[in-house]
Design an enzyme around this catalytic site. Structure first.
Site, mmCIF file in Angstrom:
data_model
loop_
_atom_site.group_PDB
_atom_site.id
_atom_site.type_symbol
_atom_site.label_atom_id
_atom_site.label_comp_id
_atom_site.label_asym_id
_atom_site.label_seq_id
_atom_site.Cartn_x
_atom_site.Cartn_y
_atom_site.Cartn_z
ATOM 1 N N HIS A 1 -40.407 96.047 -46.161
ATOM 2 C CA HIS A 1 -41.022 94.806 -46.617
ATOM 3 C C HIS A 1 -40.615 94.512 -48.056
ATOM 4 O O HIS A 1 -40.183 95.401 -48.789
ATOM 5 C CB HIS A 1 -42.545 94.907 -46.500
ATOM 6 N N SER B 1 -45.278 91.619 -39.592
ATOM 7 C CA SER B 1 -45.748 92.056 -40.903
ATOM 8 C C SER B 1 -45.195 91.217 -42.046
ATOM 9 O O SER B 1 -45.745 91.254 -43.155
ATOM 10 C CB SER B 1 -45.378 93.527 -41.132
ATOM 11 N N ASP C 1 -41.234 98.824 -49.686
ATOM 12 C CA ASP C 1 -41.355 100.127 -49.015
ATOM 13 C C ASP C 1 -40.163 100.459 -48.123
ATOM 14 O O ASP C 1 -40.253 101.338 -47.277
ATOM 15 C CB ASP C 1 -42.638 100.174 -48.188
#
Length: 391
Positions: A358, A47, A355
């Site tokens: 990230h 991610s 968050d």
């Protein structure tokens, strides 16, 4: 003439010599090294560099993701651009389309095979249970293999330029930049699945060996310019620290990061560096750049306020208090009956963590500027010159 010994490549061309000391951080040249002309980027990872792969495979990102730049969710686990987006901008290449996204997609200048939750090793867990991607690195490399073969076929079959306009140009695969940012989820899964740090540390060589196998496979398929990020300071992620109350002495470092977790990340990075040093000897036509992303991220976290950010432990989007978690963009009724919507903070540009896992666009931009100037790269060439001089 090309000589290769102990990872050092010497190239003599019409009377001048360029020496690339791959095992050291010393680059010496009697001439200015020309910039590379990377026509495309092919990215692999998790991610940290996923521009929409996992969203295309499962569910789209929820608002407010994307709010600071795209003004809508754009497949990224951030309020805006990721490091890979800033790399593309630096090289004058459009933002990468996810391989798994078929709508409005052009692959003329590369493709992104990264997916959120991806690992190097295959892990026997699911996306629904633990957020582990079904597309580990070997599957991403297999996707690239199919992509390259099918692209070449359809490109050669095209009669008109309009038939080829969204396709990569086959002769440019060997000239492209191959970026890889993966490993964080292997370590996180080991923390979750293994009983102690000694056992976590013991599996690192196997993870690195499997990483090396995929790099060899990419090289076998024509990849020559490899730009590889190490893993960041996992113990500094707010999701790892926000719920810690009254830690034992020595559990956290001077910047509030979980020391044991960061020690594992450092050990992983040491094995990765040593592996790449050996691969430079084995894969003699490759330009392999090791990027110390850990150093960049830790530098930002440890000097957050001096760099214009708030406390590094702050989370912009999400609720993680009193033993309860509401992830960014979601609603939940807490145990006390209160309904919580995990929306964005007022000013994401002053926060490092989007968050809890990230980074925000502002933090990604800061880190990208740090890594693109070669100050933490081995060899110490900026990304614009990180190519094989023979290609």
């Amino acid at each position: 003439m090309i000589n290769s010994l102990l990872g050092i490549v010497v190239v003599s061309i019409v009377g001048f010599t360029i020496t690339f000391a791959y095992n050291d951080k010393v680059i010496d040249s009697t001439e200015v090294i020309a910039s590379c002309d990377f026509p495309a980027i092919y990215n692999f990872g998790d991610s940290n560099s996923d521009t929409g792969g996992i969203a295309a495979a499962f569910y789209p990102m929820a608002a407010p993701c994307g709010e600071s730049y795209f003004h809508r969710p754009a497949g990224r686990g951030s309020d805006g651009r990721l490091i890979i987006d800033f790399i593309a901008e630096q090289l004058g290449v459009p933002q990468l389309s996810p391989y798994l996204d078929t709508l409005g997609t052009s692959y003329r200048h590369g493709a992104n095979f990264a997916t959120g939750g991806a690992t190097i090793r295959r892990i026997n867990e699911s996306w629904f249970a633990n957020g582990v991607s079904p597309f580990p690195l070997d599957i991403q490399v297999e996707h690239y293999t199919q992509f390259k073969e099918r692209t070449t076929y359809f490109y050669n079959q095209g009669k008109e330029e309009s038939d080829k306009s969204r396709l990569a140009i086959p002769v440019e695969f060997s000239k492209a930049l191959y970026t890889i940012d993966i490993g964080q989820n292997d370590i996180s899964a080991a923390f979750r699945m293994l009983p102690n740090m000694e056992q976590v540390r013991a599996i690192i060589p196997d993870i690195i060996n499997q990483f090396a196998a995929q790099l060899r496979d990419l090289y076998k398929k024509g990849a020559r310019n490899l730009w590889i990020h190490n893993t960041g300071p996992i113990g500094c992620l707010p999701v790892a620290t926000v719920k810690i109350k009254d830690p034992a002495a020595g559990y956290l470092d001077e910047h509030g990061c979980v020391k044991d977790m960061n020690d594992i990340a450092i050990a992983f990075n040491k094995h990765l560096f040593d592996m790449l040093t050996k691969l430079r000897i084995e894969l003699q036509q490759a330009a392999i750049t090791y990027v110390d992303l850990y150093k960049a991220k830790y530098e930002l976290i440890s000097n957050a306020k001096n760099q214009g950010f708030e406390e590094a432990s702050k989370i912009c989007c999400g609720y993680h208090e009193n033993g309860e978690d509401v992830w960014c963009g979601n609603k939940k009724r807490l145990n006390n009956g209160t309904e919580i919507y995990a929306g964005s903070c007022n000013n994401p540009s002053t926060v490092i963590s989007w968050d809890g896992v990230h980074y925000t666009q502002a933090a990604n931009h800061w880190i990208a500027k740090y890594i693109l100037n070669a100050s933490i790269s081995n060899p110490t060439l900026p990304i614009t010159k990180a190519c094989n001089p023979l290609h």
